[in-house]
Design an enzyme around this catalytic site. Structure first.
Site, PDB file in Angstrom:
ATOM      1  N   LYS A  41     -35.487 -13.298-102.961  1.00 43.15           N
ATOM      2  CA  LYS A  41     -35.156 -14.176-101.831  1.00 43.15           C
ATOM      3  C   LYS A  41     -35.207 -13.451-100.503  1.00 43.15           C
ATOM      4  CE  LYS A  41     -30.221 -13.472-102.322  1.00 43.15           C
ATOM      5  NZ  LYS A  41     -28.891 -13.977-102.110  1.00 43.15           N
TER       6      LYS A  41
ATOM      7  N   ARG B  84     -17.594 -28.258-103.989  1.00 43.87           N
ATOM      8  CA  ARG B  84     -17.194 -27.101-104.794  1.00 43.87           C
ATOM      9  C   ARG B  84     -15.722 -26.833-104.520  1.00 43.87           C
ATOM     10  NH1 ARG B  84     -22.321 -23.406-103.082  1.00 43.87           N
ATOM     11  NH2 ARG B  84     -23.866 -25.010-103.503  1.00 43.87           N
TER      12      ARG B  84
ATOM     13  N   HIS C 179     -36.106 -22.815-102.988  1.00 37.95           N
ATOM     14  CA  HIS C 179     -34.945 -23.468-102.378  1.00 37.95           C
ATOM     15  C   HIS C 179     -34.878 -22.947-100.952  1.00 37.95           C
ATOM     16  CE1 HIS C 179     -32.947 -23.946-106.467  1.00 37.95           C
ATOM     17  NE2 HIS C 179     -33.718 -22.910-106.685  1.00 37.95           N
TER      18      HIS C 179
ATOM     19  N   CYS D  79     -30.259 -29.218-106.323  1.00 37.65           N
ATOM     20  CA  CYS D  79     -31.502 -28.846-107.013  1.00 37.65           C
ATOM     21  C   CYS D  79     -31.784 -29.647-108.291  1.00 37.65           C
ATOM     22  CB  CYS D  79     -31.536 -27.356-107.331  1.00 37.65           C
ATOM     23  SG  CYS D  79     -30.409 -26.331-106.422  1.00 37.65           S
TER      24      CYS D  79
ATOM     25  N   HIS E  87     -36.441 -28.543-101.556  1.00 38.22           N
ATOM     26  CA  HIS E  87     -37.046 -27.805-102.657  1.00 38.22           C
ATOM     27  C   HIS E  87     -38.543 -28.002-102.606  1.00 38.22           C
ATOM     28  CE1 HIS E  87     -32.829 -28.307-103.894  1.00 38.22           C
ATOM     29  NE2 HIS E  87     -32.989 -27.027-104.211  1.00 38.22           N
TER      30      HIS E  87
ATOM     31  N   GLN F  38     -25.641 -29.805 -97.244  1.00 40.39           N
ATOM     32  CA  GLN F  38     -26.685 -28.793 -97.071  1.00 40.39           C
ATOM     33  C   GLN F  38     -27.931 -29.440 -96.474  1.00 40.39           C
ATOM     34  OE1 GLN F  38     -26.911 -27.680-101.264  1.00 40.39           O
ATOM     35  NE2 GLN F  38     -26.109 -25.662-100.751  1.00 40.39           N
TER      36      GLN F  38
ATOM     37  N   ASP G 207     -30.852 -29.268 -97.315  1.00 41.73           N
ATOM     38  CA  ASP G 207     -31.516 -28.730 -98.489  1.00 41.73           C
ATOM     39  C   ASP G 207     -32.965 -29.194 -98.586  1.00 41.73           C
ATOM     40  OD1 ASP G 207     -31.382 -27.125-100.656  1.00 41.73           O
ATOM     41  OD2 ASP G 207     -30.012 -28.382-101.821  1.00 41.73           O
TER      42      ASP G 207
HETATM   43 ZN   LIG Z   1     -31.586 -25.595-104.538  1.00 44.56          ZN
END
Ligand SMILES: [Zn+2]
Ligand SMILES: [Zn+2]
Length: 648
Positions: A470, A364, A516, A335, A386, A382, A384
């Site tokens: 969410k 992580r 997200h 992000c 945005h 991910q 991912d």
């Molecule tokens: Zn994010």
């Protein structure tokens, strides 16, 4: 008299001191026979707890998740009793119910429990169960509790962290345990119990602490349910993604590379790539733009985003360079990078929404004991994206993301799913950032979208993150296990922290809202779930190889090549096995590799321009000999059944 409100909204009056079991009896004898647990005003109580105030009462049977929890937690007390009897001198620590069953963490000292001991523990548990002992809660002073556990440093530590006056014990039979409550009425309803496994576990999950033995068990009110459960477990073992990943040559872990860092083998990489292409194609149609960002970023970036505060101390430590004072972090999230992409130029409301997508790899730290195949790793990618939009665009954007997630589930054979909408805590709205007005907008947008798309959803108040509400999707796999996949999260925090803005129609600067979203979650975890859901028999469109051509002998090599080329023209992926092996052996090996189609070619086939088609897992039943073009048409038809195009 007190007023008891039941879940259906009906209100009944009872004398003060009435118990949940009394209430059940007053409703029906049948209900009373099946009630095993209860909650009063949202707190778990015993079925014999005396109720002295007005309130909301929910009664649970075995069919409810809360009922199972009480059942399994109670069984863990009985197992602890059996363990103490069979292994005198052991130290008990904690024994909670889990999603399926329960465990008890035990310090066995110089003793050891092995598979050979399971049966006698189970037998003793059932013996105690048959004696129908009631579970009874009682209060104890801190001094009493410390005295009882003076030889058990684990329970002592737990008690020291409790406030005097809040400490309770649970007694049944000759056994007493420190416990907050939540039991079934008596041991008699435990009819079947099995110890599933033992594993090492650190006290309080901290690897600096002593290693204990975690004894996992499960129990049921009927023997038949245990038998069915054990069958399911066997099937889960056959489908374990770590086992299938090895057999299908998809991925590998190397101690030299490091724990929790998967290596994708050619077949696995091809599978991943196919999934990525599938999603990229749909995302392109949905107006996403692909971006690429580096794997590391300056520490300052994550201090700004707040991720340093969250992951900093407990994750990979900063990378230092030869230059003085320079510090970089492996990125724990994509992000912040995407926020800086948004910040690369000014935007007008007419330009929004901007949708940036990236298959971004993040890192992580996870303790080595927490690592598990592809589902818990230290580096993962991910899917991912945005979305930066105006508050008024949230509604439509949310619906579009749901469409995309549903398209992904549909194409991959996940038909059984539910959604959870996580909103603010109604009572405590101060702990959330962002204006009340915007929250209202976002919460309504999510609920509207969920309704509009016909989702089977539940609303959970107080489950929202401090920075936004969410929507999470939970899918049930072929074995009935639930997995959380696909999160869509509204965020008011990062636009604030990164000072993102756009010029509105009023010519003033405004904050965009950020969404997200990741339909797969992570590629690693998703592929693990998909492997276990399908047992390795992926939808045909996703298979790295859709067919394998097995020549009857080396003589037919040229024909096998011709078949492969013709299929390739039709974008069908096929391999050739032209080894000088018997056809029986080739078929057996192809079965293990789960190629959906085996195409056997020999003299007849070459003469007629045909292939002899054998399907995976059907032991030769329904073999057909057809022209190559007919086979190509058959594959195409089957692919188009599961893989529809994404329409926006
Ligand atoms: Zn994010
Ligand atoms: Zn208990």
């Amino acid at each position: 008299m007190i007023k008891i409100t039941l879940p259906d909204g009906s209100i009944r009056e009872y004398a003060s001191g009435v118990t949940p079991m009394d209430v059940a009896k007053s409703i029906s004898e049948g209900l009373a026979r099946n009630v095993i647990s209860a909650s009063f005003n949202g707190t778990t109580v015993e079925t014999e707890t005396q109720l002295t105030t007005d309130g909301n009462l929910t009664l649970y049977t075995w069919d409810a998740a809360e009922g199972k929890k009480a059942f399994w937690h109670s069984t863990s007390h009985v197992m602890a009793q059996a363990l103490e009897e069979l292994f005198p001198g052991i130290k008990l620590t904690i024994g909670p119910a889990i999603e399926r069953g329960f465990y008890y963490d035990v310090d066995f000292g110089d003793k050891k429990i092995t598979d050979a001991d399971f049966k006698k523990v189970e037998d003793r548990v059932l013996e105690i169960a048959r004696e129908k002992h009631e579970f009874k809660m009682r209060s104890a002073t801190k001094a009493e509790a410390l005295e009882l556990y003076k030889d058990n440093e684990f329970k002592t530590e737990l008690i020291q962290n409790l406030e005097d006056g809040t400490i309770t014990f649970c007694d049944h039979s000759t056994f007493t345990d420190l416990c907050r409550g939540g039991h079934i009425p008596n041991t008699g309803i435990i009819k079947a119990m099995k110890i599933l496994s033992v594993a090492g576990a650190y006290w309080r999950g901290d690897e600096k602490n002593k290693q204990l033995t975690r004894v996992y068990g499960i129990s049921f009110p009927k023997q038949k349910e245990l038998t069915e459960y054990l069958e399911l477990l066997e099937e889960a073992k056959r489908r374990d993604h770590r086992k299938l990943g090895k057999e299908l040559e998809l991925f590998h872990f190397s101690q030299r590379v490091g724990q929790g860092l998967p290596l994708w083998l050619p077949k696995g990489a091809a599978l991943r790539d196919r999934l990525e292409q599938f999603l990229k194609k749909a995302q392109k149609k949905a107006g996403y733009e692909q971006v690429v960002t580096p794997h590391i970023g300056q520490k300052e970036l994550y201090v700004t985003s707040g991720h340093y505060a969250k992951y900093g101390a407990d994750s990979f430590q900063p990378i230092h360079t030869p230059a003085e004072g320079e510090e970089f972090l492996l990125k724990p999230m994509n992000c912040p990078h995407h926020c800086e992409i948004y910040n690369a130029r000014p935007w007008s409301y007419k330009d929004l929404p901007k949708r940036y997508a990236e298959f971004g790899t993040v890192y992580r730290y996870e303790q080595s004991g927490e690592l598990h195949g592809l589902t818990r790793v230290r580096g993962f990618t991910q899917d991912d994206a945005h979305i930066f939009c105006t508050p008024d665009q949230l509604d439509l954007e949310f619906k579009k993301v749901i469409d995309l997630v549903l398209y992904v589930f549909g194409s991959l054979g996940f038909e059984n799913f539910t959604a959870q909408v996580s909103l603010r805590d109604k009572e405590n709205r101060d702990k959330y950032i962002g204006s009340d007005e915007n929250w209202e907008k976002a919460e309504n947008a999510i609920i509207n979208a969920a309704k509009d798309k016909g989702l089977n959803y539940v609303i959970e108040y107080g489950e929202a993150a401090f920075y936004g509400p969410k929507l999470d999707f939970m899918v049930k796999d072929a074995l009935g296990r639930s997995w959380q996949l696909g999160t869509i999260q509204v965020d008011y925090n990062l636009p604030e922290r990164f000072d993102l803005n756009y010029k509105g129609s009023d010519n003033e600067l405004h904050r965009p809202v950020m969404i997200h979203r990741a339909p797969f979650g992570s590629m690693e975890r998703f592929i693990a779930i998909l492997l276990e859901h399908t047992g390795g028999n992926f939808p045909l469109w996703l298979m790295p190889e859709q067919a394998i051509i097995l020549s009857l002998s080396e003589k037919y090599e040229n024909y096998a090549k011709k078949v492969s080329e013709l299929l390739e023209n039709d974008e069908i992926r096929a391999l050739i096995d032209n080894r000088n092996e018997t056809i029986g052996k080739k078929i057996r090996e192809a079965e293990v590799q789960k190629y959906p189609f085996m195409l056997i070619v020999g003299e007849e086939e070459e003469k007629n321009g045909t292939v002899s088609v054998r399907r995976h897992g059907q032991e030769g039943k329904g073999n057909i000999t057809i022209k190559i073009e007919e086979f190509a048409a058959l594959v195409k038809e089957e692919v188009s059944k599961s893989l529809k195009s994404f329409d926006v």
